[in-house]
Design an enzyme around this catalytic site. Structure first.
Site, PDB file in Angstrom:
ATOM      1  N   HIS A  65      40.421  44.240  34.533  1.00 37.46           N
ATOM      2  CA  HIS A  65      40.858  44.845  35.177  1.00 37.46           C
ATOM      3  C   HIS A  65      40.152  46.265  36.207  1.00 37.46           C
ATOM      4  O   HIS A  65      39.890  46.769  35.241  1.00 37.46           O
ATOM      5  CB  HIS A  65      42.467  45.706  34.913  1.00 37.46           C
ATOM      6  CG  HIS A  65      43.295  44.284  34.756  1.00 37.46           C
ATOM      7  ND1 HIS A  65      43.051  43.322  33.206  1.00 37.46           N
ATOM      8  CD2 HIS A  65      44.237  43.495  35.236  1.00 37.46           C
ATOM      9  CE1 HIS A  65      44.270  42.360  33.516  1.00 37.46           C
ATOM     10  NE2 HIS A  65      45.007  42.989  34.718  1.00 37.46           N
TER      11      HIS A  65
ATOM     12  N   ASP B  86      40.957  42.617  38.425  1.00 38.17           N
ATOM     13  CA  ASP B  86      42.913  42.649  39.119  1.00 38.17           C
ATOM     14  C   ASP B  86      43.083  44.033  39.087  1.00 38.17           C
ATOM     15  O   ASP B  86      42.480  45.054  38.489  1.00 38.17           O
ATOM     16  CB  ASP B  86      43.795  41.958  37.979  1.00 38.17           C
ATOM     17  CG  ASP B  86      43.986  40.700  37.791  1.00 38.17           C
ATOM     18  OD1 ASP B  86      42.875  39.290  38.679  1.00 38.17           O
ATOM     19  OD2 ASP B  86      44.831  40.123  37.206  1.00 38.17           O
TER      20      ASP B  86
HETATM   21 ZN   LIG Z   1      47.261  42.732  37.700  1.00 38.52          ZN
END
Ligand SMILES: [Zn+2]
Length: 231
Positions: free
Chosen positions: A188, A45
């Site tokens: 991430h 992400d």
């Molecule tokens: Zn996020």
């Protein structure tokens, strides 16, 4: 005193509806694939960021695909990296335009966030995403309708790495311990909209995890492939 119990119960219900990975109150979310196939989906992400090429390099070395839930603002800032992700054969998902908390926002605001991200990704990479992951995993009223209008399906995760606040060995151990058939693993390659974020923990965790999980017999798939294996 009588209202206390219903109020507490409805607050708990709302908290689950907003954050629960399997809650479908604001639209259905997928959070894992079939347990019958030894497949897992690695997802990233908050990218693209300046560190995304380091993740791409590890994935390329092991020839494994992943899914990147990108923020539209980051795609507008680093369009060449968004294209590089797509060109390497990975899937791109929608992670909103500016990574806001969607709770207490209007349906118009929510749809605008999703649409702007969709447009930025399509404009720079040539294709609009099919999957949406809510920033912070938070859903709200109006999100389901916005997703339907944009042709997006929501995806949460089976295991989240906490790679933004833990050490690489803890992140790797957490994911490795919880990896199962059909698991969707969340890491991430950016930190919300930060420029040049420090994602050294993520890169190190991925460097350790990919060979480890391959050795255990898992096969890596994009979210589309994991959730729709016949397509
Ligand atoms: Zn996020």
């Amino acid at each position: 005193m009588r209202p206390l119990v219903p109020v507490a119960a409805s607050a708990a219900f709302l908290a689950w509806a907003v954050r629960g990975r399997s809650a479908g109150v604001f639209g259905r979310s997928y959070w894992r694939g079939s347990r019958r196939r030894p497949s897992i989906a690695l997802t990233f992400d908050d990218g693209p960021s300046e560190a995304t090429p380091q993740v791409l390099e590890i994935l390329a070395r092991h020839r494994v695909p992943a899914t990147f839930f990108q923020c539209g603002a980051n795609v507008d800032r680093l369009p060449a990296l968004a294209r590089e992700v797509r060109a390497a054969g990975h899937e791109i998902g929608n992670h909103s335009y500016s990574h806001p908390l969607l709770c207490f926002r209007s349906p118009g605001f929510i749809e605008d966030e999703l649409r702007r991200a969709q447009d930025a990704i399509a404009r720079h990479t040539g294709a609009g995403p099919a999957w949406f992951r809510a920033p912070f995993g938070v859903r709200w009223f109006g999100l389901g309708r916005a997703q339907r209008r944009l042709g997006l399906t929501a995806v949460m995760w089976t295991v989240i790495g906490y790679d933004w606040n833990r050490k690489a060995d803890e992140v790797a151990a957490r994911i490795s311990d919880r990896a199962r058939n059909g698991a969707i693993l969340c890491l991430h390659d950016g930190r919300e909209l930060r420029v040049k974020p420090d994602v050294g923990v993520t890169v190190e965790a991925v460097r350790r995890l990919v060979p480890l999980l391959l050795e255990r017999g898992f096969q890596f798939e994009t979210v589309s492939r994991l959730l729709c294996p016949t397509t």
